[in-house]
Design an enzyme around this catalytic site. Sequence first.
Site, mmCIF file in Angstrom:
data_model
loop_
_atom_site.group_PDB
_atom_site.id
_atom_site.type_symbol
_atom_site.label_atom_id
_atom_site.label_comp_id
_atom_site.label_asym_id
_atom_site.label_seq_id
_atom_site.Cartn_x
_atom_site.Cartn_y
_atom_site.Cartn_z
ATOM 1 N N ARG A 104 -11.441 -9.953 -52.855
ATOM 2 C CA ARG A 104 -11.169 -11.384 -53.074
ATOM 3 C C ARG A 104 -9.679 -11.522 -53.333
ATOM 4 N NH1 ARG A 104 -14.034 -16.120 -56.494
ATOM 5 N NH2 ARG A 104 -15.442 -15.856 -54.726
ATOM 6 N N HIS A 131 -14.804 -18.146 -46.651
ATOM 7 C CA HIS A 131 -15.713 -17.625 -47.674
ATOM 8 C C HIS A 131 -17.069 -17.335 -46.986
ATOM 9 C CE1 HIS A 131 -17.265 -16.639 -51.447
ATOM 10 N NE2 HIS A 131 -17.196 -17.785 -52.087
ATOM 11 N N GLN A 134 -20.501 -16.886 -48.914
ATOM 12 C CA GLN A 134 -21.124 -18.103 -49.433
ATOM 13 C C GLN A 134 -21.988 -18.770 -48.360
ATOM 14 O OE1 GLN A 134 -20.770 -19.428 -52.761
ATOM 15 N NE2 GLN A 134 -22.536 -20.561 -52.001
ATOM 16 N N ASP A 218 -17.041 -29.116 -52.240
ATOM 17 C CA ASP A 218 -16.388 -28.031 -52.982
ATOM 18 C C ASP A 218 -15.333 -28.687 -53.870
ATOM 19 O OD1 ASP A 218 -15.621 -25.538 -53.883
ATOM 20 O OD2 ASP A 218 -14.579 -24.953 -52.041
ATOM 21 N N CYS A 258 -20.913 -24.723 -53.845
ATOM 22 C CA CYS A 258 -20.790 -23.263 -54.015
ATOM 23 C C CYS A 258 -20.498 -22.876 -55.459
ATOM 24 C CB CYS A 258 -19.745 -22.710 -53.067
ATOM 25 S SG CYS A 258 -18.078 -23.343 -53.366
ATOM 26 N N ARG A 286 -26.848 -15.887 -53.630
ATOM 27 C CA ARG A 286 -25.707 -15.009 -53.362
ATOM 28 C C ARG A 286 -26.130 -13.541 -53.521
ATOM 29 N NH1 ARG A 286 -20.491 -16.837 -53.842
ATOM 30 N NH2 ARG A 286 -20.014 -14.808 -52.940
#
Length: 301
Positions: A104, A131, A134, A218, A258, A286
């Site tokens: 990340r 991402h 996700q 988001d 998310c 996840r």
Amino acid sequence: MAVRHFLTLPDCTAQELAGLVARAAELKDMNRKGLAHRPLAGKTLAMVFQLNSTRTRVAFETGMYQLGGHALSLAPADTQLGRGEPVEDTARVLSQMVDAVMVRTLAHEEVERIASASTVPVINGMTNRFHPCQLLADVQTFNEFRGSIQGATVAFVGDGYNMCNSYIRASKLFDFHLRIAAPKGHEPDARLLAESNVAELAPSPRDAVADADLVVTDVWSSLGHDEEVEARRRAFAGHQVTPGLLDCAAKDALFMHCLPAHRGEEISEHLLEDPRSVAWVEAGNRLHSQKALLEFLLTSS
Ligand code: CP
């Protein structure tokens, strides 16, 4: 055979992605039944976190444990990356010791550089561009509640940033229609949008959400936007997802986020408690989708 990485969704074929989502559901069911499944016994995942994380870290660490393997978390302060060791050197060293690397980091180019020097699979745990992990969880969650996402209409309301970019790529690979409502100046990359013939910009959040089967948003200020928080609050006013906005969607529409969420910004105060919100299941998925990904990358020959 070349090592497989997962830096963005098209690193897998549409068929492989559908398989990953289906496998995630199977792994979730096995987990619920308490069935042990340890195909990664003896394997180690290094998790390089240059940015904060709750869901990604816990999902990968717990996932590796449940699959019989081990995960170790490397923050900049713990490693020589924090003192300027080149990412390529770190990748070469990690490749000698571990079986996969999750990264990340803000700059997508950095995860590409790590992958180019790595001889073990590298997974994008989120960058400024994409991402993809996700999206596996989001599609799994839609499937769980409503069946296949193929042919569905998805509305993305908010910033044309990494999640929006990932939805654009997902729209093509999972074959759903995507409408994006982003404020002027915060639209997604036009070249990326041009890649998908099923994604389009909508003139307003209401236009995007009209009769949609899934509404997604988001945060207005993601990791990397710390200096722009106030300016973004002003720019994104009018793009908050509220129960009233969801009323414009299909009767059985779902809402996903998310997380982490900023109540009072991209969502109204109690939206996560709205019966249409499946954000907590989405977060839990996840774990299962990342387990499916780990199993795929580490056991497929
Ligand atoms: N959605 C997500 O990636 O959460 P974290 O930042 O907590 O990992």
